[in-house]
Write a protein that holds these residues in place. Structure first.
Motif, PDB file in Angstrom:
ATOM      1  N   THR A  13       0.882  -1.162   0.000  1.00 68.56           N
ATOM      2  CA  THR A  13       0.000   0.000   0.000  1.00 68.56           C
ATOM      3  C   THR A  13       0.917   1.208   0.000  1.00 68.56           C
ATOM      4  OG1 THR A  13      -1.828  -1.098   1.102  1.00 68.56           O
ATOM      5  CG2 THR A  13      -1.672   1.299   1.401  1.00 68.56           C
ATOM      6  N   LYS A  32      -1.164  -3.282   6.247  1.00 63.82           N
ATOM      7  CA  LYS A  32      -0.732  -2.270   5.266  1.00 63.82           C
ATOM      8  C   LYS A  32      -1.830  -1.238   5.019  1.00 63.82           C
ATOM      9  CE  LYS A  32       0.146  -5.463   2.181  1.00 63.82           C
ATOM     10  NZ  LYS A  32      -0.034  -6.676   2.975  1.00 63.82           N
ATOM     11  N   SER A  33      -3.022  -1.714   4.708  1.00 67.25           N
ATOM     12  CA  SER A  33      -4.127  -0.796   4.415  1.00 67.25           C
ATOM     13  C   SER A  33      -4.533  -0.009   5.655  1.00 67.25           C
ATOM     14  CB  SER A  33      -5.335  -1.562   3.870  1.00 67.25           C
ATOM     15  OG  SER A  33      -5.019  -2.174   2.644  1.00 67.25           O
ATOM     16  N   ASP A  49      -3.567   0.948  -3.073  1.00 67.32           N
ATOM     17  CA  ASP A  49      -3.799   0.025  -1.973  1.00 67.32           C
ATOM     18  C   ASP A  49      -3.492  -1.396  -2.405  1.00 67.32           C
ATOM     19  OD1 ASP A  49      -4.648  -0.826   0.600  1.00 67.32           O
ATOM     20  OD2 ASP A  49      -6.605  -1.375  -0.225  1.00 67.32           O
ATOM     21  N   ASP A  50      -2.707  -2.080  -1.627  1.00 63.77           N
ATOM     22  CA  ASP A  50      -2.376  -3.489  -1.745  1.00 63.77           C
ATOM     23  C   ASP A  50      -1.324  -3.807  -2.800  1.00 63.77           C
ATOM     24  OD1 ASP A  50      -2.713  -5.989  -0.507  1.00 63.77           O
ATOM     25  OD2 ASP A  50      -3.951  -6.686  -2.162  1.00 63.77           O
ATOM     26  N   MET A  73      -9.694   1.724  -2.087  1.00 60.32           N
ATOM     27  CA  MET A  73      -8.993   1.192  -0.921  1.00 60.32           C
ATOM     28  C   MET A  73      -9.917   0.222  -0.206  1.00 60.32           C
ATOM     29  SD  MET A  73      -7.167   3.329   2.119  1.00 60.32           S
ATOM     30  CE  MET A  73      -5.651   2.659   2.747  1.00 60.32           C
TER      31      MET A  73
END
Length: 145
Positions: A13, A32-33, A49-50, A73
């Motif tokens: 992310t 992470k998010s 995101d990701d 996201m």
């Protein structure tokens, strides 16, 4: 002779802080998010995101979202949420996320991404201070604008 990569997709992310990309890397489910969302709440802007596409452009690395996920996201318990986002942001820092990290780092760390070295810090993403530590790392390393 191996040819250096001119682009690479990372399981990361990414957010922009002061016009600089911070890559949040770690295993699935590490946060992470969630850390990205907390940084956005503190003024960062979503890049991706990701998964983040890293490209070498004019001698520097830039981060952008793959077209299929740009401006989206995943927020656990809420689903996929549309978010303001930016693209082609110069990469400043890679943050490796771990449940436990060393109290005192040993030596400066770097990771090759798309054929160029990027500074690395290790952070425990679920600590309340994690977003502040990311911002502080940018300042300590002289990467903040």
């Amino acid at each position: 002779m191996a040819r250096a990569l001119s682009s690479e997709t990372l399981h990361a992310t990414s957010v922009a802080i002061g016009g600089r990309a911070v890559l949040l890397c770690g295993i699935s489910g590490i946060g992470k998010s969630d850390l990205g969302l907390r940084l956005i709440d503190r003024g960062a802007t979503l890049i991706s995101d990701d998964y983040t596409l890293i490209k070498r452009m004019d001698g520097r690395l830039v981060a952008t979202a793959p077209a299929t996920i740009a401006g989206k996201m995943e927020v656990r318990s809420l689903g996929i949420v549309a978010m303001p986002h930016v693209a082609n942001v110069p990469v400043a820092l890679l943050v490796d996320l771990f449940d436990q990290v060393d109290r005192m780092p040993l030596d400066p760390l770097f990771r090759a991404v798309a054929g160029m070295d990027v500074p690395v810090v290790k952070i425990a993403p679920r600590e309340a201070s994690a977003p502040i530590k990311v911002e502080l790392a940018l300042r300590i390393l002289g990467l903040a604008p």
